[in-house]
Structures are given as C-alpha cells and as structure tokens.
Motif scaffolding. Structure first.
Motif, PDB file in Angstrom:
ATOM      1  N   LEU A   1      15.233   7.182 -13.016  1.00 61.64           N
ATOM      2  CA  LEU A   1      14.343   6.235 -12.129  1.00 61.64           C
ATOM      3  C   LEU A   1      14.152   7.410 -10.944  1.00 61.64           C
ATOM      4  O   LEU A   1      14.872   8.155 -10.590  1.00 61.64           O
ATOM      5  CB  LEU A   1      15.216   5.195 -11.551  1.00 61.64           C
ATOM      6  CG  LEU A   1      14.543   4.283 -10.366  1.00 61.64           C
ATOM      7  CD1 LEU A   1      13.527   3.796 -10.819  1.00 61.64           C
ATOM      8  CD2 LEU A   1      15.663   3.518  -9.432  1.00 61.64           C
ATOM      9  N   SER A   2      12.985   7.467 -10.533  1.00 62.32           N
ATOM     10  CA  SER A   2      12.235   8.561  -9.663  1.00 62.32           C
ATOM     11  C   SER A   2      11.645   8.025  -8.531  1.00 62.32           C
ATOM     12  O   SER A   2      10.920   6.963  -8.623  1.00 62.32           O
ATOM     13  CB  SER A   2      11.672   9.526 -10.271  1.00 62.32           C
ATOM     14  OG  SER A   2      10.595   8.925 -11.093  1.00 62.32           O
ATOM     15  N   ALA A   3      11.765   8.405  -7.490  1.00 61.23           N
ATOM     16  CA  ALA A   3      10.887   8.187  -6.226  1.00 61.23           C
ATOM     17  C   ALA A   3      10.924   9.332  -5.361  1.00 61.23           C
ATOM     18  O   ALA A   3      11.651  10.101  -5.083  1.00 61.23           O
ATOM     19  CB  ALA A   3      11.513   7.010  -5.544  1.00 61.23           C
ATOM     20  N   LYS A   4       9.589   9.385  -4.591  1.00 62.89           N
ATOM     21  CA  LYS A   4       9.328  10.605  -3.590  1.00 62.89           C
ATOM     22  C   LYS A   4      10.558  10.370  -2.496  1.00 62.89           C
ATOM     23  O   LYS A   4      10.632   9.014  -2.022  1.00 62.89           O
ATOM     24  CB  LYS A   4       7.942  10.418  -3.295  1.00 62.89           C
ATOM     25  CG  LYS A   4       6.935  10.770  -4.240  1.00 62.89           C
ATOM     26  CD  LYS A   4       5.540  10.940  -3.582  1.00 62.89           C
ATOM     27  CE  LYS A   4       4.513  11.378  -4.827  1.00 62.89           C
ATOM     28  NZ  LYS A   4       3.183  11.379  -4.120  1.00 62.89           N
ATOM     29  N   SER A   5      11.012  11.380  -2.137  1.00 60.59           N
ATOM     30  CA  SER A   5      12.027  11.338  -1.082  1.00 60.59           C
ATOM     31  C   SER A   5      11.606  10.883   0.265  1.00 60.59           C
ATOM     32  O   SER A   5      11.400  11.821   1.054  1.00 60.59           O
ATOM     33  CB  SER A   5      12.577  12.860  -0.955  1.00 60.59           C
ATOM     34  OG  SER A   5      11.791  13.816  -0.849  1.00 60.59           O
ATOM     35  N   LYS A   6      11.272   9.720   0.555  1.00 54.87           N
ATOM     36  CA  LYS A   6      10.977   9.144   1.812  1.00 54.87           C
ATOM     37  C   LYS A   6      11.731   7.928   1.990  1.00 54.87           C
ATOM     38  O   LYS A   6      11.448   6.801   1.905  1.00 54.87           O
ATOM     39  CB  LYS A   6       9.478   8.719   1.717  1.00 54.87           C
ATOM     40  CG  LYS A   6       8.561   9.795   1.506  1.00 54.87           C
ATOM     41  CD  LYS A   6       6.979   9.337   1.711  1.00 54.87           C
ATOM     42  CE  LYS A   6       6.156  10.343   1.153  1.00 54.87           C
ATOM     43  NZ  LYS A   6       5.876  11.428   2.088  1.00 54.87           N
ATOM     44  N   PRO A   7      13.186   8.069   1.971  1.00 55.30           N
ATOM     45  CA  PRO A   7      14.124   7.047   2.348  1.00 55.30           C
ATOM     46  C   PRO A   7      13.831   6.190   3.258  1.00 55.30           C
ATOM     47  O   PRO A   7      14.119   5.163   3.460  1.00 55.30           O
ATOM     48  CB  PRO A   7      15.385   7.781   2.602  1.00 55.30           C
ATOM     49  CG  PRO A   7      15.105   9.295   2.868  1.00 55.30           C
ATOM     50  CD  PRO A   7      13.793   9.566   2.286  1.00 55.30           C
TER      51      PRO A   7
ATOM     52  N   LYS B   1       0.787  -1.316  -0.023  1.00 58.96           N
ATOM     53  CA  LYS B   1       0.012  -0.098   0.240  1.00 58.96           C
ATOM     54  C   LYS B   1       0.898   1.278  -0.026  1.00 58.96           C
ATOM     55  O   LYS B   1       0.443   2.230  -0.216  1.00 58.96           O
ATOM     56  CB  LYS B   1      -0.941  -0.044   1.261  1.00 58.96           C
ATOM     57  CG  LYS B   1      -1.778  -1.249   1.237  1.00 58.96           C
ATOM     58  CD  LYS B   1      -2.831  -0.913   2.486  1.00 58.96           C
ATOM     59  CE  LYS B   1      -3.941  -2.099   2.270  1.00 58.96           C
ATOM     60  NZ  LYS B   1      -4.918  -2.087   3.680  1.00 58.96           N
ATOM     61  N   SER B   2       1.992   1.078   0.369  1.00 55.15           N
ATOM     62  CA  SER B   2       2.995   2.347   0.403  1.00 55.15           C
ATOM     63  C   SER B   2       3.536   2.942  -1.241  1.00 55.15           C
ATOM     64  O   SER B   2       4.198   3.667  -1.185  1.00 55.15           O
ATOM     65  CB  SER B   2       4.291   1.941   1.302  1.00 55.15           C
ATOM     66  OG  SER B   2       3.878   1.650   2.711  1.00 55.15           O
ATOM     67  N   ALA B   3       3.135   1.867  -1.920  1.00 51.15           N
ATOM     68  CA  ALA B   3       3.734   2.027  -3.207  1.00 51.15           C
ATOM     69  C   ALA B   3       3.230   3.576  -3.684  1.00 51.15           C
ATOM     70  O   ALA B   3       3.779   4.394  -4.460  1.00 51.15           O
ATOM     71  CB  ALA B   3       3.195   1.047  -4.534  1.00 51.15           C
ATOM     72  N   LYS B   4       1.892   3.827  -3.218  1.00 52.38           N
ATOM     73  CA  LYS B   4       1.310   5.117  -3.716  1.00 52.38           C
ATOM     74  C   LYS B   4       2.180   6.219  -2.992  1.00 52.38           C
ATOM     75  O   LYS B   4       1.936   7.596  -3.708  1.00 52.38           O
ATOM     76  CB  LYS B   4      -0.098   5.247  -3.542  1.00 52.38           C
ATOM     77  CG  LYS B   4      -0.826   4.327  -4.326  1.00 52.38           C
ATOM     78  CD  LYS B   4      -2.567   4.526  -3.981  1.00 52.38           C
ATOM     79  CE  LYS B   4      -3.571   3.742  -4.743  1.00 52.38           C
ATOM     80  NZ  LYS B   4      -4.824   3.670  -4.294  1.00 52.38           N
ATOM     81  N   LYS B   5       2.605   6.198  -1.712  1.00 55.56           N
ATOM     82  CA  LYS B   5       3.273   7.247  -1.325  1.00 55.56           C
ATOM     83  C   LYS B   5       4.452   7.624  -1.774  1.00 55.56           C
ATOM     84  O   LYS B   5       5.348   8.584  -1.629  1.00 55.56           O
ATOM     85  CB  LYS B   5       3.445   6.911   0.165  1.00 55.56           C
ATOM     86  CG  LYS B   5       2.260   6.559   0.731  1.00 55.56           C
ATOM     87  CD  LYS B   5       2.392   6.281   2.596  1.00 55.56           C
ATOM     88  CE  LYS B   5       1.075   6.206   3.235  1.00 55.56           C
ATOM     89  NZ  LYS B   5       1.317   5.725   4.519  1.00 55.56           N
ATOM     90  N   LEU B   6       5.092   6.370  -2.610  1.00 55.96           N
ATOM     91  CA  LEU B   6       6.432   6.623  -3.087  1.00 55.96           C
ATOM     92  C   LEU B   6       6.690   6.915  -4.389  1.00 55.96           C
ATOM     93  O   LEU B   6       7.545   7.557  -5.352  1.00 55.96           O
ATOM     94  CB  LEU B   6       7.236   5.235  -2.760  1.00 55.96           C
ATOM     95  CG  LEU B   6       7.638   5.076  -1.313  1.00 55.96           C
ATOM     96  CD1 LEU B   6       7.996   3.662  -1.299  1.00 55.96           C
ATOM     97  CD2 LEU B   6       8.484   5.858  -0.791  1.00 55.96           C
ATOM     98  N   MET B   7       5.619   6.664  -5.406  1.00 54.45           N
ATOM     99  CA  MET B   7       5.382   6.545  -6.680  1.00 54.45           C
ATOM    100  C   MET B   7       5.295   8.195  -7.270  1.00 54.45           C
ATOM    101  O   MET B   7       4.444   8.638  -6.816  1.00 54.45           O
ATOM    102  CB  MET B   7       4.408   5.741  -7.477  1.00 54.45           C
ATOM    103  CG  MET B   7       4.401   6.077  -8.838  1.00 54.45           C
ATOM    104  SD  MET B   7       5.608   4.789  -9.563  1.00 54.45           S
ATOM    105  CE  MET B   7       5.265   3.360  -9.414  1.00 54.45           C
ATOM    106  N   PRO B   8       6.130   8.692  -7.920  1.00 53.62           N
ATOM    107  CA  PRO B   8       5.820  10.067  -8.530  1.00 53.62           C
ATOM    108  C   PRO B   8       4.623  10.142  -9.470  1.00 53.62           C
ATOM    109  O   PRO B   8       4.192   9.175 -10.090  1.00 53.62           O
ATOM    110  CB  PRO B   8       7.142  10.372  -9.248  1.00 53.62           C
ATOM    111  CG  PRO B   8       8.196   9.621  -8.631  1.00 53.62           C
ATOM    112  CD  PRO B   8       7.423   8.050  -8.363  1.00 53.62           C
ATOM    113  N   GLU B   9       4.191  11.166  -9.831  1.00 49.87           N
ATOM    114  CA  GLU B   9       3.179  11.419 -10.722  1.00 49.87           C
ATOM    115  C   GLU B   9       3.286  10.883 -12.099  1.00 49.87           C
ATOM    116  O   GLU B   9       2.390  10.253 -12.666  1.00 49.87           O
ATOM    117  CB  GLU B   9       2.430  12.804 -10.916  1.00 49.87           C
ATOM    118  CG  GLU B   9       2.136  13.204  -9.391  1.00 49.87           C
ATOM    119  CD  GLU B   9       1.661  14.971  -9.783  1.00 49.87           C
ATOM    120  OE1 GLU B   9       1.933  15.336 -10.941  1.00 49.87           O
ATOM    121  OE2 GLU B   9       1.473  15.696  -8.618  1.00 49.87           O
TER     122      GLU B   9
END
Length: 853
Positions: A386-392, A365-373
């Motif tokens: 490769l991109s990801a929201k900055s939530k290391p 479920k956390s995929a949505k929090k990490l996946m950019p638009e």
C-alpha cells in the motif's frame, strides 16, 4: 608427483587440491590482503587416508537405504563414520609432510579449518557444514585435529545439505587449512553489502571482543556498524552489550564473561572501521561479487581469515517513486506472499481502480495530492505494498476530521450488511450463467465484474472496520483500570463468545465429526487414512470399499453442504490460490482433529465465554456509579456489535473467489485443448496481455500461441521472491531493521508484538499456505506469514501462534486471545528463520520467540 601439503600462497593451487577456503585464502594473499601465514593439507592427503583405511566402502554401506530426512538416523551414521576416521591410521607420507610444514611455522598455536572442494562457491557456500579447531599446538595435536576435520565432512548436517543440493556423497573430498592463530583483541564478520535491506552501497560489520568463535557461533550479540562504502563514512554504530567472549586457554578455547568496563565499549575505532571498509572494497573488487568476510584484530593489525561469496543475495528494495511511503497495510496484509503474474498485471489493476474511488471518498480533492503515480497499491520485488505520498499531516487532518470520523464510526454494521448484499447480488447473477455456453470474452467479463465487486466490497468495509478497532480500543482504555481493581486482568473477556461466521463454520465441522463417530466404518476410514487420500476418494466416482454406500453418500452431501454454507471465502486475496472448496485437506484435517479428541468443542468454548462475559459484566457494573455505568454500557454494546462484524466482514472478502476460480478454470480448459498451456493453474502465470491475446485466438478459432515454455522461469522467479523478507515499511531505517532480531546466550530471539499473553515451549509448524495444513500436528506452534478467518479451525489444536505480520487487532491476535493461547505478531521473519519441528519458546507477554540457531 602427489603434493600432500601446499603453502597458502601457492599460486597454482586449484579448488580440487585445496578446497574452497584454501583457494580463497590463496587468492587473498595474491591480491596483497593481510592473511595469517599457514599451509594447506591437500585433498590428496584425505583421499590416501580414506583409501588406505578402506573407509569409503564403509561409508557407502552406512548411507545405503537410510532416510535422509530422519535426523536421528543421520546422527547415528555420522557418529559411526567419525569413529572410522578416529581409528584410521595416518599414512606416513602424509603425517611427515604435515609435521615439516608445521615446524616451518615455528610449532606455534594454530587454527585448523576444514576446506571442502564444494565449499564457498557462488551458488553453495556450505558455511558452517564442517569444523574449525582453534589454539591447537604440538604436532600430534595438529595431526589429530586434521583427522577430526576430515571426519566433519560427514556430519549429519553436511550429509543432509549435500542431499538437498543433489551432490553425490562419493565425489566429495576435504582439504584442511592450518594457519597461525591470531590472538584477537577483537574479531567479527563483514558483509560487503547490507544483508538486511540489500543495499549494495552499504557494508555491515559485526565486532566483538576476543576470538571470532563467539560471533560466528552466535554466543554474543556483537556491535553492528553500517558503513557507506562509497563515501567511506559510518552511517550508524550500535554498541551491543557484549557479555561473553572466546579466549585462548592452555589447551584450547573457552567462553568467559567480558569485563564490565568493556561490555558496551566500541570494539573498533573509527580508523579500524575505515581500514576494514577499504579491505572489504578491495576483496569485493577482486572477486567481482559481494563477499562474507571474517576478520581479526591483533595489536592494531587487521587480518582477514576467511572470505566467501554471499550465495543468497538479498534484494535491494528500490522505491518505485520518491516521496512515497510503502507499507504492508490494508489489502497488502491479505497478500502476504509474492503475487502471481496474472494478479500483478490484471488483478492489481482492478484493485487500484476500486481503491481510487475509496480515496476520493475519504480525502476528496486531496486524493490527487496523496495518490502515487502507480496507484494505491504497487509491487516491489513481487510483494504488494500500500502506498501514499508522504504527507502525514494531510492524511491525519482528512482522516480525523469530525465529518470523516462520524461517517466511519456510525452505522458501521448496517453499512457492512448493505455492502455484503450488493456483493452477493453480483455473485448470484453470474452463478446463474452456464459457463460452457459463454465465449471466453464473456467469461472474462464475468471475472472482471466479480473481482471488481470483491474490491469494491473491500473498499466499503474499509469504512466500517475502524468502528470495531476504535470501539475496542476506547472500551479497553477507559475501563481497564476498573477491571483490574476487581481482579480482571484482560478486558477482552467482554468481547468473546459471539457467533461469528468462522465460529459457525467450526461448530458445523464439530457437529459433522460427531455424526461421523456414530458411523463406525466411516470413522475408522477417516482415522486410518491421510487427508490427501480421503480428498482423492471424495473427488472420485469410485467410493472406498470399507465404507457403506449410504453412509458415504450422506458424508459427501454433508461436506458439500458445509462448503455451500461456509466455503465462500479465500485463504489469500490473490485468486491464484485454491479456495477451501478446492483444497479439501485443511477441512478434512480439522474433522480428523475433532475425531481424535485433540480439539475442544466450539460449542463448549462459546458457552464458557458467554458465561464468563455475562459474569464479568455483572461484576464490573456493581462497582460503577450511574453516570459511568451509562458510558460503560454504551461503549460495551458498541464494541460487542462491531467486533464480530469485523471478523465476518474479513471472512467474506474472498466470497467471489470460488466463482472466479471456476471461470478461470473454464478458460484454462479451452487453452489446454488448444495446446497453449499444459495445466489448469498455468493460466495464473500468464500476464494480462498474454491472457487477452489467447482469449482472442480462442474465440476466433485461431491456433493458440504456445505459452508453456515461459512458465517455469516465472515460477522460479516466484520462488526467489518467496525467499525474500519483505520489509513492513519502506523506506526503512537501519536501526529498526537490525534490532528486530537479536542473540542471547547462543539463541536467536525474534522480537515482535505480544498480542495474547502466556508462555509456551513447543515444536514449530511453519505453514506457508493451506496446502501445508495436513502437516500441522496438534500441540504445535502455528507459524505463518499471517492468517485469515479461513484458518480458524487450526487454532483449536495449536499451542501458540506466531506470524510475520499483523497486530493486536488482527485476526490471529483476536482468535488466539479467545482460545487462550500465546501469540506474537509482526516478527517479520519467523517463517524464514524457524524450521518445522524446531523447539521454540513463544512469550506472548514480552512479544518474543526464542530458539536455537
């Protein structure tokens, strides 16, 4: 009236009269910028000197018929032209004008600089093409220096540069700037934008002690100051260890050591940096473009001695989305070059669809929090990131949970084999179909299906490859100390010599070359012809006359069998690039290398490594207790099982590309028949929507839209992107970026990651794609953005490997260690900074690549 000399401040001066440098200084003076006093020796003086000494006909004769790519020929011609200028007599009217103007300056020490009519333009700077002479004093010395400047219009590099820019040699002329020499306490250069990251709101200032020659000639590593020019504040000030400086002497200049107390001291105060910033902003505003400015500081007074447009503007790496980190990792590492329009609009969409499934699988479920638009992968300035929201923290918790680790690390080989079989099944289903019987929509469906299978395969191996990396890392960390105690310096000996697909392919080519040696006519033919000619003959229905018919047929059969067994791979994941089956020259070059005895037998190499591996295992086990021995054997077997799997998995990433390329070719041929495009590869320069519109028109027997006109502009944009240095991570930090390149003792030092020990000095061979393989000379240093398993045959004859991207566990590193050659990865700019043929020193232990600028 002919004007042989003009004041620097002469407002009616033109480019044709005083050259780029002269007109620039005139403009600066008119704008109120502090410029040292002086005068211009006009192009008329040059022209009358050349005319009266009959020099131009001699130049034309010397240049007639020479090979402009032959450096030694150019140097020889340049020397002869220099003698013509040295022996030429200065016309009285010219020398008198120069003497009068020089006396007007007070017979002081001056700087004498060349100023070409085609210099410092917005599209061609000619920076460094002609000469500068400092600390010239006395009228005879000034006259001699002017002649030397005129002669420098004909240096080898200046001639070659004009050829490259398609500028006629007979139309050039040279003016000379004579200026008061600033006795600089400090000097340097200033860029009114940040040339590292392209930020228009930043300036970079380089500063060092003494005259500016040490900075522009790279004899010293200067201080680097980054300034926010809008806020007029210093972002960072990196004080370098300034070991050398250029100083004035009684008869010129010399390089001396900087006193110890000054070496790490800031060359500029805060006030001086702000003064420079304000001058830079004013110059940029007056020119209406970013500028490269040379400055000098004398007794707390700043002077501008030169300003030229920055001809190649670096891109600004604007982030598509805030709060997102962009890296060149994962699939982006297999897309090292800019991507074509079709891959950008069609291919990447499929990549992101498959990646979304992987993210859900990995992060739930956390995929949505990490996946950019824009999805997992996006394009910035033509390059895939490769991109990801900055939530290391969230990524770390999800990636390294016991459940995730167990799933990723167990049964990795079995899971890879299952993924491979599923991928192969899709390919075989579509290979059975006769493409000419399908309509274009159906073929397009096949392309989407096979490429989606490629992307799903890649996402599946993402959950198997970590096992190889972690097993190797754990094994090395736990047993490195034990290995060193018994004299083993490198634990990778335990992981070499396994029968990977890449090694099997290389052994096949070796066996093929051994068969060729038994057929004298074929052997002689292959040795005496370039690979391109052999490839043309191979594809032709007419066989070469010098080879026996039955031998030629057998040769073709063996090559075709090789591609059937090992040609299902790709050099790059963008399907616009030719596959090994299409680009025959790399394979032929490998065979020719073996025929000429320049490559080691892969059978012998594997045998040697197997023997060393077994000896190493026996030796290290003798020094272990039973408990530790059990752990050793468990980790060893895990690593030995998974490390070859990693190479095989990556080798097969492009398994569907040959079929995808054939399907695109079928559609492309239909477009050509309808007049939409002119060449087979034009299809890759269309966008998805344009492709779909044409397919609709073809299947409905409508007249096709003409697309050929838009393609040249897209190819030109691609070439522009190709010249960019794409950062490995965005957003990037100034300090990290700047420190990637340094200068020492007049040489450039590229810093990367040393991944295979050893030091080699050899000529570089820069390969941008497989099309360049035939340029590779055995014994050269292979320089590339990155390499894939399909490049492996080149390693047999390379002396070292240097790449822009990669790490200790990348393909380049692993294979370099197995071949025992030095390797330096992650230099970022090697393919841009290094020229083919240039001598470079590769230090695989220190992670550096050193060469002359």
């Amino acid at each position: 009236m002919i004007r042989y000399v003009l004041p620097l401040a002469y407002k009616q001066a033109t480019l044709e009269m005083v050259g780029g440098k002269g007109i620039s200084l005139s403009k600066l003076l008119t704008a109120g910028i502090p410029v040292p006093d002086g005068f211009n020796v006009t192009t008329s003086s040059y022209q009358i000197f050349v005319e009266k000494n009959h020099i131009q006909p001699h130049i034309n004769k010397l240049l007639d018929g020479i090979d402009f790519n032959n450096t030694s020929q150019l140097e020889d011609v340049s020397t002869q032209i220099g003698i013509l200028f040295h022996n030429g007599e200065m016309p009285e009217e010219v020398s008198a004008s120069i003497k009068i103007s020089y006396a007007g300056l007070g017979n002081i020490a001056v700087a004498i600089r060349s100023s070409a009519t085609l210099e410092d333009l917005h599209d061609a700077s000619f920076a460094g093409q002609q000469e500068t002479y400092l600390n010239i004093q006395g009228e005879n010395e000034v006259l001699a220096a002017v002649k030397r400047c005129w002669a420098s219009l004909w240096t080898a590099r200046a001639i070659a540069y004009r050829v490259k820019k398609d500028i006629k040699q007979e139309v050039v002329a040279l003016a000379v700037v004579v200026q008061k020499l600033v006795f600089s306490d400090a000097s340097g250069v200033m860029f009114t934008l940040n040339p590292i990251n392209g930020r228009r709101g930043e300036m970079i200032i380089n500063a060092a002690w003494g005259l500016g020659e040490a900075v522009v000639s790279s004899l010293v590593t200067p201080d680097t100051i980054v300034v926010d020019k809008n806020l007029e504040r210093i972002v960072s000030y990196e004080a370098a260890n300034k070991e050398r400086m250029t100083v004035r002497t009684s008869d010129g200049t010399e390089e001396i050591l900087v006193p110890e107390r000054l070496r790490k001291k800031h060359a500029l105060s805060w006030n001086q940096v702000m003064q420079l910033t304000q001058l830079g902003k004013k110059i940029e505003k007056d020119y209406q473009m970013p500028m490269d400015v040379e400055w000098a500081l004398e007794k707390d007074k700043l002077y501008i001695v030169q300003a030229r447009p920055i001809t190649v503007l670096p891109p600004e790496w604007v982030l598509p989305e805030k709060g997102v980190i962009y890296t060149k990792g994962s699939l982006a590492e297999h897309l090292p070059n800019p991507v074509t329009p079709l891959f950008a609009t069609f291919g990447l969409e499929i990549v992101n669809r498959a990646s979304a499934l992987l993210w859900v699988d990995m992060f739930g479920k956390s995929a949505k929090k990490l996946m950019p638009e824009n999805g997992a992968y996006t394009i910035i300035n033509g390059y895939v990131y490769l991109s990801a929201k900055s939530k290391p923290l969230l990524i770390a918790v999800k990636s390294f949970s016991p459940q995730s680790l167990r799933r990723v690390l167990t049964n990795s080989v079995t899971r890879w084999e299952a993924a491979r079989k599923e991928f192969e099944f899709v390919i075989k289903q579509w290979e059975k179909k006769l493409l000419y019987k399908l309509n274009s929509h159906q073929i397009m469906e096949g392309i989407q299906t096979v490429f989606y299978a490629s992307c799903i395969y890649f996402t599946r191996i993402q959950l198997t490859l970590p096992a190889a990396s972690i097993s190797e890392t754990l094994f090395t960390k736990l047993f490195r100390r034990t290995a060193r105690r018994i004299g083993m310096t490198d634990t990778s000996v335990f992981l070499f010599g396994f029968d990977t697909i890449a090694l099997q392919a290389e052994k096949n080519l070796w066996s093929l070359s051994e068969w060729v040696k038994q057929n004298s006519t074929l052997n002689l033919y292959l040795k005496n012809n370039p690979s391109r000619k052999i490839a043309e003959d191979f594809m032709s229905s007419v066989m070469p006359t010098e080879v026996l018919q039955d031998v030629w047929i057998e040769w073709k059969n063996r090559i075709n069998q090789y591609f059937k067994d090992f040609g299902c791979t790709a050099y790059e994941f963008d399907f616009a690039y030719s596959t090994p089956q299409e680009a025959l020259t790399p394979t032929l070059e490998s065979i020719k290398t073996f025929l000429e005895g320049k490559g080691e037998s892969p059978f012998l190499r594997q045998f040697t490594f197997e023997k060393r591996r077994k000896q190493a295992e026996e030796k290290i086990l003798e020094h272990m207790g039973s408990a530790r021995k059990k752990l050793f054997l468990k980790l060893l077997h895990w690593a030995q099982e998974t490390v070859p799997m990693r190479e095989n998995a990556i080798y097969l990433m492009g398994m569907g590309h040959p079929l995808i390329r054939r399907m695109f070719q079928e559609i492309s041929e239909r477009f050509i028949r309808g007049g939409a495009i002119s060449h087979l590869d034009d299809i890759y320069w269309l966008t998805k929507s344009e492709l779909e519109a044409l397919i609709e028109q073809v299947d409905k027997n409508m007249s096709l839209s003409h697309m050929s006109g838009i393609i040249p502009a897209r190819k030109a944009e691609f070439q522009k992107y190709l010249g960019y240095v794409s950062p490995s991570k965005l957003p990037e930090k100034n300090k990290k970026t700047i420190s990637h390149l340094s200068r020492k003792d007049g040489k450039i030092v590229l810093m990367g990651i040393g991944t295979s020990a050893g030091i080699v000095t050899a000529p570089a061979c820069v390969l941008n794609s497989p099309e360049d393989f035939e340029k590779f000379q055995p014994g050269s240093v292979l320089v590339a953005v990155t390499t894939t398993p399909a490049w492996t045959p080149l390693f047999a004859s390379a002396s070292a490997i240097v790449t822009d991207i990669g790490g200790p566990l990348s393909h380049s590193s692993i294979v370099a260690r197995e071949y025992g050659i030095p390797a330096v990865m992650a230099t970022r700019t090697a393919t841009r900074k290094i020229q083919s043929g240039q001598m470079i020193m590769v230090d695989g232990s220190m992670g550096t690549v050193t060469f002359n600028e």
